[in-house]
Scaffold this motif. Structure first.
Motif, mmCIF file in Angstrom:
data_model
loop_
_atom_site.group_PDB
_atom_site.id
_atom_site.type_symbol
_atom_site.label_atom_id
_atom_site.label_comp_id
_atom_site.label_asym_id
_atom_site.label_seq_id
_atom_site.Cartn_x
_atom_site.Cartn_y
_atom_site.Cartn_z
ATOM 1 N N GLU A 161 0.835 -1.211 0.000
ATOM 2 C CA GLU A 161 0.000 0.000 0.000
ATOM 3 C C GLU A 161 0.868 1.260 0.000
ATOM 4 O O GLU A 161 0.574 2.221 -0.706
ATOM 5 C CB GLU A 161 -0.923 -0.004 1.233
ATOM 6 N N MET A 162 1.941 1.231 0.802
ATOM 7 C CA MET A 162 2.814 2.411 0.847
ATOM 8 C C MET A 162 3.625 2.564 -0.439
ATOM 9 O O MET A 162 4.029 3.661 -0.795
ATOM 10 C CB MET A 162 3.733 2.353 2.075
ATOM 11 N N VAL A 164 2.482 1.617 -3.648
ATOM 12 C CA VAL A 164 1.673 2.023 -4.802
ATOM 13 C C VAL A 164 0.899 3.323 -4.574
ATOM 14 O O VAL A 164 0.554 4.015 -5.536
ATOM 15 C CB VAL A 164 0.689 0.909 -5.252
ATOM 16 N N SER A 165 0.640 3.676 -3.306
ATOM 17 C CA SER A 165 -0.183 4.859 -3.042
ATOM 18 C C SER A 165 0.357 6.155 -3.643
ATOM 19 O O SER A 165 -0.407 6.909 -4.241
ATOM 20 C CB SER A 165 -0.364 5.060 -1.534
ATOM 21 N N PRO A 166 1.652 6.446 -3.484
ATOM 22 C CA PRO A 166 2.132 7.715 -4.046
ATOM 23 C C PRO A 166 1.965 7.779 -5.567
ATOM 24 O O PRO A 166 1.752 8.854 -6.124
ATOM 25 C CB PRO A 166 3.616 7.750 -3.651
ATOM 26 N N HIS A 168 -0.524 6.223 -7.340
ATOM 27 C CA HIS A 168 -1.947 6.489 -7.572
ATOM 28 C C HIS A 168 -2.314 7.919 -7.193
ATOM 29 O O HIS A 168 -3.111 8.573 -7.865
ATOM 30 C CB HIS A 168 -2.801 5.519 -6.748
ATOM 31 N N PHE A 169 -1.750 8.403 -6.090
ATOM 32 C CA PHE A 169 -2.033 9.752 -5.595
ATOM 33 C C PHE A 169 -1.762 10.791 -6.687
ATOM 34 O O PHE A 169 -2.569 11.686 -6.941
ATOM 35 C CB PHE A 169 -1.137 10.008 -4.379
ATOM 36 N N ARG A 170 -0.626 10.646 -7.355
ATOM 37 C CA ARG A 170 -0.288 11.610 -8.407
ATOM 38 C C ARG A 170 -1.210 11.481 -9.610
ATOM 39 O O ARG A 170 -1.609 12.484 -10.187
ATOM 40 C CB ARG A 170 1.166 11.424 -8.841
ATOM 41 N N MET A 182 11.465 8.323 -9.118
ATOM 42 C CA MET A 182 10.565 8.286 -7.974
ATOM 43 C C MET A 182 10.360 6.873 -7.394
ATOM 44 O O MET A 182 10.414 6.696 -6.182
ATOM 45 C CB MET A 182 9.220 8.921 -8.340
ATOM 46 N N ILE A 186 11.032 6.006 -3.419
ATOM 47 C CA ILE A 186 9.989 5.491 -2.525
ATOM 48 C C ILE A 186 10.460 4.201 -1.859
ATOM 49 O O ILE A 186 10.348 4.022 -0.643
ATOM 50 C CB ILE A 186 8.678 5.218 -3.307
ATOM 51 N N MET B 162 4.548 10.397 0.949
ATOM 52 C CA MET B 162 4.416 9.003 1.380
ATOM 53 C C MET B 162 3.516 8.877 2.608
ATOM 54 O O MET B 162 2.925 7.827 2.852
ATOM 55 C CB MET B 162 5.794 8.396 1.647
ATOM 56 N N SER B 165 -0.364 9.791 1.024
ATOM 57 C CA SER B 165 -0.858 8.999 -0.109
ATOM 58 C C SER B 165 -1.710 7.797 0.287
ATOM 59 O O SER B 165 -2.766 7.581 -0.306
ATOM 60 C CB SER B 165 0.305 8.515 -0.969
ATOM 61 N N PRO B 166 -1.270 6.990 1.273
ATOM 62 C CA PRO B 166 -2.098 5.819 1.598
ATOM 63 C C PRO B 166 -3.484 6.218 2.116
ATOM 64 O O PRO B 166 -4.460 5.498 1.902
ATOM 65 C CB PRO B 166 -1.292 5.107 2.705
ATOM 66 N N PHE B 169 -5.382 7.259 -1.012
ATOM 67 C CA PHE B 169 -5.576 6.042 -1.817
ATOM 68 C C PHE B 169 -6.832 5.293 -1.363
ATOM 69 O O PHE B 169 -7.667 4.877 -2.166
ATOM 70 C CB PHE B 169 -4.331 5.157 -1.648
#
Lengths: 197, 197
Positions: A161-162, A164-166, A168-170, A182, A186, B162, B165-166, B169
């Protein structure tokens, strides 16, 4: 070829139905890749798949449910790397995800997912999608634990989760481009921590 | 009260215009909090703010731009904690964010942001929103570096990205609830790393 008995046909009810499903999902994905989400029309999907529009509505109910189902098909294309080194696997996975989400198809699917409603059908398709994705990508961390690269107290779910989240966030929220370096940044922050020793 | 000269009025062109803007944004935020995004109508915003509907369209152009502008107003409510300990500040910030995004208003604004288009106006409002948020929250990390809790090689932007984001998400994509312990788990993974020593 031996004649198939009626009992056998009944035992395999998927036949034609499964072919229709595959054709419709394939047409959906192709059209999404060409024209993005806004331009996607069920009539066009039906024409390309060679089925009646009503068959699509009967099976999926809404355009949204069709999209979510198409997502599952597409997510099969996202390979889960297995290089033997957890850092490399994590970086490669984040890179592939970023590259996929930068394509018109990936972008369209991601935004369809963000915009999907909260009715039971949508929720079910969405949960299935994320669960499928997560259970596959978690293997990267599980293998890292098995090889002794990561302590067995690590929660594979949190790590993925930590990771892939950044990305998806962007794509969904800030719409900033993802710089080539990036994913590695990460992963290094996640593996080594930012607080130093 | 002394009469204000015309020169002075010209030097402060904000007056009425600024009051209209504030009233409209306040009405937008109130209505979003009550009925969410789907139910938000410009006519209702205008009525509650006591302005003409046309004034809203003249200034903001679209419902979407109005929403993005309202976001900026609301984000002022998200305080940036300053406890003197970077771990506590990061956890508190992620907790506040999760709590805000769980309110009808936060949820509505977040999804409006995800759904917003890519025309120049929307892009400008969105960039301003994220830049405002990021420049404020980065201070948590900057203060941590100044106190010597974090090495000065740490990138404040990456750490905040970081961290948040989660949370985003889950709200936008997986729609999973955020467990109370999740912020602390994210922060500990981020500060200490998951790879162990």
């Amino acid at each position: 070829m031996p004649r198939v008995s009626e009992t056998e046909v009944k035992r395999r009810p998927g036949g034609r139905s499964a072919r229709v499903r595959a054709a419709v999902l394939e047409a959906t994905v192709e059209l999404l890749g060409v024209q993005g989400l806004a331009g996607l029309r069920i009539a066009e999907v039906a024409e390309r798949a060679g089925v009646h529009e009503t068959s699509i509505y009967r099976r999926w109910g809404t355009r949204e449910n069709l999209l979510l189902d198409a997502l599952l098909e597409v997510s099969e294309q996202l390979r889960v790397p297995d290089t033997g080194v957890v850092r490399d696997d994590l970086i490669a996975y984040a890179r592939d995800l970023a590259a996929f989400l930068a394509t018109p198809l990936g972008y369209a699917l991601e935004h369809a997912l963000a915009a999907a409603g909260d009715d039971p059908d949508a929720r079910c398709a969405r949960d299935r999608y994320w669960e499928t994705r997560a259970s596959r990508s978690r293997q990267i961390v599980v293998r890292g634990i098995e090889r002794g690269e990561l302590p067995d107290t690590v929660d594979p779910r949190l790590v993925i989760e930590m990771l892939v989240s950044p990305v998806h966030f962007r794509v969904v929220l800030t719409r900033e481009a993802i710089e080539p370096e990036m994913p590695a940044r990460i992963v290094d922050a996640l593996l080594g921590g930012v607080a130093g020793r």
